[in-house]
Design a protein around this motif. Structure first.
Motif, PDB file in Angstrom:
ATOM      1  N   GLY A 121       0.816  -1.210   0.000  1.00 51.27           N
ATOM      2  CA  GLY A 121       0.000   0.000   0.000  1.00 51.27           C
ATOM      3  C   GLY A 121       0.844   1.252   0.000  1.00 51.27           C
ATOM      4  O   GLY A 121       2.033   1.237  -0.312  1.00 51.27           O
ATOM      5  N   MET A 122       0.205   2.358   0.331  1.00 44.60           N
ATOM      6  CA  MET A 122       0.900   3.637   0.503  1.00 44.60           C
ATOM      7  C   MET A 122       0.596   4.101   1.917  1.00 44.60           C
ATOM      8  O   MET A 122      -0.556   4.083   2.351  1.00 44.60           O
ATOM      9  CB  MET A 122       0.423   4.655  -0.534  1.00 44.60           C
ATOM     10  CG  MET A 122      -1.060   4.927  -0.546  1.00 44.60           C
ATOM     11  SD  MET A 122      -1.480   6.172  -1.806  1.00 44.60           S
ATOM     12  CE  MET A 122      -3.231   6.451  -1.433  1.00 44.60           C
ATOM     13  N   PHE A 123       1.631   4.494   2.649  1.00 47.80           N
ATOM     14  CA  PHE A 123       1.363   4.829   4.044  1.00 47.80           C
ATOM     15  C   PHE A 123       2.500   5.611   4.688  1.00 47.80           C
ATOM     16  O   PHE A 123       3.661   5.504   4.327  1.00 47.80           O
ATOM     17  CB  PHE A 123       1.104   3.567   4.874  1.00 47.80           C
ATOM     18  CG  PHE A 123       2.196   2.529   4.804  1.00 47.80           C
ATOM     19  CD1 PHE A 123       3.302   2.599   5.630  1.00 47.80           C
ATOM     20  CD2 PHE A 123       2.112   1.470   3.913  1.00 47.80           C
ATOM     21  CE1 PHE A 123       4.308   1.648   5.572  1.00 47.80           C
ATOM     22  CE2 PHE A 123       3.111   0.505   3.845  1.00 47.80           C
ATOM     23  CZ  PHE A 123       4.215   0.599   4.674  1.00 47.80           C
ATOM     24  N   GLY A 124       2.091   6.435   5.638  1.00 46.51           N
ATOM     25  CA  GLY A 124       2.950   6.976   6.671  1.00 46.51           C
ATOM     26  C   GLY A 124       2.212   6.662   7.955  1.00 46.51           C
ATOM     27  O   GLY A 124       1.036   7.013   8.102  1.00 46.51           O
ATOM     28  N   LEU A 125       2.841   5.958   8.892  1.00 45.40           N
ATOM     29  CA  LEU A 125       2.102   5.493  10.063  1.00 45.40           C
ATOM     30  C   LEU A 125       2.968   5.543  11.312  1.00 45.40           C
ATOM     31  O   LEU A 125       4.197   5.552  11.247  1.00 45.40           O
ATOM     32  CB  LEU A 125       1.554   4.079   9.851  1.00 45.40           C
ATOM     33  CG  LEU A 125       2.540   2.924   9.642  1.00 45.40           C
ATOM     34  CD1 LEU A 125       3.051   2.348  10.963  1.00 45.40           C
ATOM     35  CD2 LEU A 125       1.883   1.810   8.833  1.00 45.40           C
ATOM     36  N   VAL A 126       2.277   5.555  12.467  1.00 44.00           N
ATOM     37  CA  VAL A 126       2.936   5.524  13.770  1.00 44.00           C
ATOM     38  C   VAL A 126       2.214   4.497  14.631  1.00 44.00           C
ATOM     39  O   VAL A 126       0.987   4.528  14.760  1.00 44.00           O
ATOM     40  CB  VAL A 126       2.898   6.904  14.454  1.00 44.00           C
ATOM     41  CG1 VAL A 126       3.497   6.822  15.858  1.00 44.00           C
ATOM     42  CG2 VAL A 126       3.653   7.934  13.618  1.00 44.00           C
ATOM     43  N   LEU A 127       2.987   3.587  15.210  1.00 39.93           N
ATOM     44  CA  LEU A 127       2.465   2.569  16.130  1.00 39.93           C
ATOM     45  C   LEU A 127       3.033   2.817  17.523  1.00 39.93           C
ATOM     46  O   LEU A 127       4.239   3.056  17.683  1.00 39.93           O
ATOM     47  CB  LEU A 127       2.873   1.171  15.661  1.00 39.93           C
ATOM     48  CG  LEU A 127       2.002   0.498  14.604  1.00 39.93           C
ATOM     49  CD1 LEU A 127       2.772  -0.621  13.913  1.00 39.93           C
ATOM     50  CD2 LEU A 127       0.717  -0.048  15.221  1.00 39.93           C
ATOM     51  N   TRP A 128       2.170   2.736  18.517  1.00 40.56           N
ATOM     52  CA  TRP A 128       2.592   2.872  19.919  1.00 40.56           C
ATOM     53  C   TRP A 128       2.347   1.547  20.620  1.00 40.56           C
ATOM     54  O   TRP A 128       1.221   1.077  20.718  1.00 40.56           O
ATOM     55  CB  TRP A 128       1.824   3.990  20.603  1.00 40.56           C
ATOM     56  CG  TRP A 128       1.932   4.054  22.102  1.00 40.56           C
ATOM     57  CD1 TRP A 128       0.918   3.942  23.004  1.00 40.56           C
ATOM     58  CD2 TRP A 128       3.127   4.279  22.874  1.00 40.56           C
ATOM     59  NE1 TRP A 128       1.383   4.077  24.285  1.00 40.56           N
ATOM     60  CE2 TRP A 128       2.752   4.279  24.232  1.00 40.56           C
ATOM     61  CE3 TRP A 128       4.461   4.467  22.541  1.00 40.56           C
ATOM     62  CZ2 TRP A 128       3.668   4.474  25.267  1.00 40.56           C
ATOM     63  CZ3 TRP A 128       5.389   4.649  23.574  1.00 40.56           C
ATOM     64  CH2 TRP A 128       4.986   4.656  24.905  1.00 40.56           C
ATOM     65  N   ASP A 129       3.437   0.924  21.052  1.00 42.92           N
ATOM     66  CA  ASP A 129       3.390  -0.336  21.789  1.00 42.92           C
ATOM     67  C   ASP A 129       3.551   0.008  23.263  1.00 42.92           C
ATOM     68  O   ASP A 129       4.678   0.162  23.770  1.00 42.92           O
ATOM     69  CB  ASP A 129       4.520  -1.245  21.301  1.00 42.92           C
ATOM     70  CG  ASP A 129       4.456  -2.644  21.890  1.00 42.92           C
ATOM     71  OD1 ASP A 129       3.906  -2.784  22.996  1.00 42.92           O
ATOM     72  OD2 ASP A 129       4.959  -3.583  21.242  1.00 42.92           O
ATOM     73  N   ALA A 130       2.423   0.140  23.966  1.00 45.75           N
ATOM     74  CA  ALA A 130       2.450   0.632  25.344  1.00 45.75           C
ATOM     75  C   ALA A 130       3.229  -0.271  26.299  1.00 45.75           C
ATOM     76  O   ALA A 130       4.023   0.232  27.108  1.00 45.75           O
ATOM     77  CB  ALA A 130       1.020   0.849  25.841  1.00 45.75           C
ATOM     78  N   PRO A 131       3.041  -1.605  26.282  1.00 46.81           N
ATOM     79  CA  PRO A 131       3.789  -2.452  27.234  1.00 46.81           C
ATOM     80  C   PRO A 131       5.301  -2.316  27.083  1.00 46.81           C
ATOM     81  O   PRO A 131       6.038  -2.354  28.073  1.00 46.81           O
ATOM     82  CB  PRO A 131       3.314  -3.868  26.889  1.00 46.81           C
ATOM     83  CG  PRO A 131       1.963  -3.679  26.291  1.00 46.81           C
ATOM     84  CD  PRO A 131       2.060  -2.398  25.524  1.00 46.81           C
ATOM     85  N   ARG A 132       5.776  -2.161  25.841  1.00 48.38           N
ATOM     86  CA  ARG A 132       7.226  -2.049  25.597  1.00 48.38           C
ATOM     87  C   ARG A 132       7.715  -0.604  25.649  1.00 48.38           C
ATOM     88  O   ARG A 132       8.916  -0.357  25.562  1.00 48.38           O
ATOM     89  CB  ARG A 132       7.576  -2.634  24.224  1.00 48.38           C
ATOM     90  CG  ARG A 132       7.396  -4.138  24.107  1.00 48.38           C
ATOM     91  CD  ARG A 132       7.899  -4.589  22.735  1.00 48.38           C
ATOM     92  NE  ARG A 132       7.852  -6.022  22.564  1.00 48.38           N
ATOM     93  CZ  ARG A 132       6.829  -6.689  22.043  1.00 48.38           C
ATOM     94  NH1 ARG A 132       5.738  -6.013  21.673  1.00 48.38           N
ATOM     95  NH2 ARG A 132       6.871  -7.996  21.922  1.00 48.38           N
ATOM     96  N   LYS A 133       6.796   0.360  25.774  1.00 47.50           N
ATOM     97  CA  LYS A 133       7.158   1.778  25.682  1.00 47.50           C
ATOM     98  C   LYS A 133       7.938   2.025  24.387  1.00 47.50           C
ATOM     99  O   LYS A 133       8.980   2.669  24.347  1.00 47.50           O
ATOM    100  CB  LYS A 133       7.990   2.219  26.892  1.00 47.50           C
ATOM    101  CG  LYS A 133       7.301   2.026  28.218  1.00 47.50           C
ATOM    102  CD  LYS A 133       6.010   2.832  28.299  1.00 47.50           C
ATOM    103  CE  LYS A 133       5.314   2.626  29.642  1.00 47.50           C
ATOM    104  NZ  LYS A 133       3.990   3.297  29.690  1.00 47.50           N
TER     105      LYS A 133
END
Length: 647
Positions: A121-133
């Protein structure tokens, strides 16, 4: 298609501010006027502005998994999300929406950092993994969607547009002088740098991981041009047709109306034609021309529209439009308007948005299939080097000296044939290079910069050498020229009108396939884009296949000598520009005078300098970040009022 932003106080752990996140999001509201969302989790803040395209009811962001531990803000589309969704459900994941966004979250849960290689696809994204900070930023393979970041005092700030980052109180608005010098050479800033000091682009096909106050970068995708596998020409033709047909069909996926940008060139005509064959309804097409017949492609666009029976719409851009919208385009770009064609893209996007929410456009065909004249000229270079030195230096150079001014491009190009490849390519499409750059820049600037603007080319080639010169040119154009200029223009100008643009010819499967075709199959003597044209010979009107390549040219040189004469003079000879101390004022004045008198054509140089000056006024001089409402004339009039009041 949306706008994303946020920040993470990874070092201090200080709670994120709702007010800051709201301000950041408000500045990119044009990217997603349908919905707004926020998520704060201690030191993390996420903002989202949504343009609803898929799962209109259920695609609200920021979005999380079932446990609320993994959060996502995502700008773009995932074409294979249905297949991924099925695969992930079989592995036990539970979905609560029908959106492609949720697929990314579960893919990360299942595959970790390897999830990006599975996203088509086409993307700019941000993922937040809370347990791992853990905070993760990623950008699609071709760089169709932008994503910026800065790391300041232990805080990572990010967003789809730079203006969102500038809304954070810890981010300074300062120019990067080296980046400015590079911009003057090529009309854009090669990534990862931007014109703002300490603000960077996530590179195409890369992800960034911010964890334990450490920033790690990784390239998850790259590719090789000029492989040695040899097939019959007919096999390549069939492969090209199949890949492009599939890519167009995938990008017609939407829960809203879809249209096409139609220039009348080969690439957009192919896309329009395939779309017309894939639907029972008339495809809505949109074309733009200019108020000078030598610069308008509208007759070709009309020919294609009639051939495929589209519902065609068009507009004509005037000189007054440039002066009216130039400041606004600068604000949307976040950087100087690199080319006047931004104006045409913006205005036709506003027209298209009245009828559709998504358009398909034709970028990428020239860079994959060798469509620019420079590829043909460089092919000649291999024969030029065979000639005896005395013939090259005496006979040919003397002939070049006798060529008339009207053939200046050929003259300048031929003079560079003996240079090493990266420098040769830079000189062809550069704006201020060599002696001109030395004359333009002040001694202070010259003493503080690296004059080799081709070093970005060399950096990419050192990481991934290509088999031959044509392959190297195509590779560099797809890795630098496209994401840092053409795709940036397409994204910023369409999103300024809240319109999603999709680019079938930069489907990464097609990119890899095109790269696997040997160079000698792509280009023939004095015939650019040979294979692509041959693949659709029986599909397009004959005049489209045989027309001279025109490009998206704008008559700025004519405008500067006419209705914009006073404007360009006031802007480039202004006290404010001179006071910056970056340029040789006498050289600018001489260049302007020679252009206005018609003795030479410096339209590209004058436009580049004027665009840079407008950027300084809007982003560096002004303490505000609000969208400019004034025309260039009105901005200059404000200057005069201030000067009078101070005196």
């Amino acid at each position: 298609m949306c706008g994303i932003c946020g920040y993470y106080n990874g070092s201090s752990g200080e709670p994120a501010s709702q007010a800051i996140i709201e301000h950041m999001t408000q500045l990119i509201h044009h990217r997603g006027p349908d919905d707004t969302g926020y998520h704060l989790d201690g030191p993390l803040g996420l903002g989202f502005a949504r343009l609803s395209i898929i799962d209109l009811e259920g695609g609200h962001q920021p979005m999380c998994n079932e446990t609320g531990e993994i959060w996502l803000v995502f700008n773009g589309e995932i074409w294979n999300y249905q297949e991924l969704r099925k695969e992930l459900i079989e592995k036990g994941h539970r979905f609560s929406t029908s959106s492609d966004s949720e697929t990314i979250i579960h893919a990360y849960e299942e595959y970790g950092l390897d999830c990006f290689t599975r996203l088509h696809g086409m993307f700019g994204l941000v993922l937040w993994d809370a347990p791992r900070k853990r905070l993760l930023l990623a950008r699609d393979r071709a760089g169709k969607k932008p994503l910026y970041y800065t790391h300041v005092n232990g805080t990572l700030v990010f967003g789809s547009e730079i203006k969102a980052l500038l809304a954070h109180p810890g981010v300074k608005r300062e120019p990067d002088i080296q980046a400015m010098a590079d911009f003057l050479s090529v009309r854009y800033v090669p990534g990862p740098e931007t014109l703002f000091a300490n603000i960077y682009k996530v590179q195409p096909g890369h992800w960034l991981l911010y964890e334990h106050d450490t920033l790690q970068e990784n390239c998850y995708w790259d590719y090789q041009f000029g492989k040695i596998e040899q097939q019959a020409e007919e096999d390549y033709i069939q492969g090209i047709r199949a890949h492009i047909w599939r890519a167009v069909e995938e990008r017609m996926m939407a829960d809203v109306p879809v249209g096409a940008m139609l220039s009348g060139g080969v690439d957009s005509s192919i896309i329009t034609g395939i779309m017309s064959k894939l639907t029972n309804q008339k495809v809505k097409t949109f074309a733009v021309g200019f108020d000078h017949p030598d610069y308008s492609e509208l007759p070709y666009a009309r020919l294609v529209a009639r051939h495929f029976g589209t519902d065609h719409h068009e507009l004509v851009v005037k000189s007054s439009d440039m002066t009216q919208y130039w400041p606004l385009l600068t604000w949307h770009r976040d950087e100087p308007v690199s080319e006047p064609s931004d104006l045409g893209v913006y205005l036709i996007s506003r027209l298209a948005r009245q009828y559709v929410k998504v358009v398909l456009s034709g970028e990428g065909g020239d860079e994959l299939f060798a469509g620019y004249p420079k590829y043909v000229v460089d092919w000649i270079a291999q024969y030029y080097h065979i000639l005896p030195r005395v013939v090259r230096d005496n006979v040919i150079q003397q002939l070049l000296d006798r060529l008339p001014y009207s053939m200046r491009k050929l003259k300048n190009t031929a003079r560079t044939l003996s240079q090493p490849a990266p420098q040769r390519w830079m000189s062809w499409f550069g704006i201020f290079n060599g002696p001109m750059k030395n004359e333009l820049l002040s001694k202070h600037v010259l003493s503080s910069i690296n004059m080799d603007a081709a070093r970005a080319f060399q950096r990419w080639l050192s990481k991934n050498p290509q088999r031959d010169d044509l392959s190297a040119m195509l590779y560099l154009d797809t890795r630098i020229w496209l994401p840092d200029n053409l795709l940036m223009k397409g994204d910023k100008m369409t999103m300024a009108a809240s319109l999603e643009s999709r680019i079938p010819l930069l489907d990464y499967h097609l990119m890899e396939y095109a790269a696997s075709i040997p160079s000698h199959n792509k280009i023939k003597p004095f015939r650019a884009k040979y294979l692509l044209k041959k693949a659709f010979t029986d599909f397009l009107p004959h005049p489209i296949l045989t027309r001279k390549k025109m490009g998206f040219n704008v008559p700025t040189g004519i405008w500067f000598r006419g209705g914009q004469r006073n404007l360009i003079t006031q802007l480039l000879l202004s006290d404010r520009l001179c006071s910056r101390g970056y340029f040789n004022e006498e050289f600018i004045a001489r260049m302007l005078r020679e252009h206005l008198e018609g003795r030479t054509n410096y339209q590209a140089q004058l436009f580049t300098l004027a665009s840079l000056e407008l950027w300084f006024r809007i982003f560096i001089d002004s303490p505000k970040l609000e969208k400019p409402e004034l025309s260039v004339e009105e901005l200059l009039a404000e200057d005069q009022k201030v000067a009078v009041s101070l005196s």
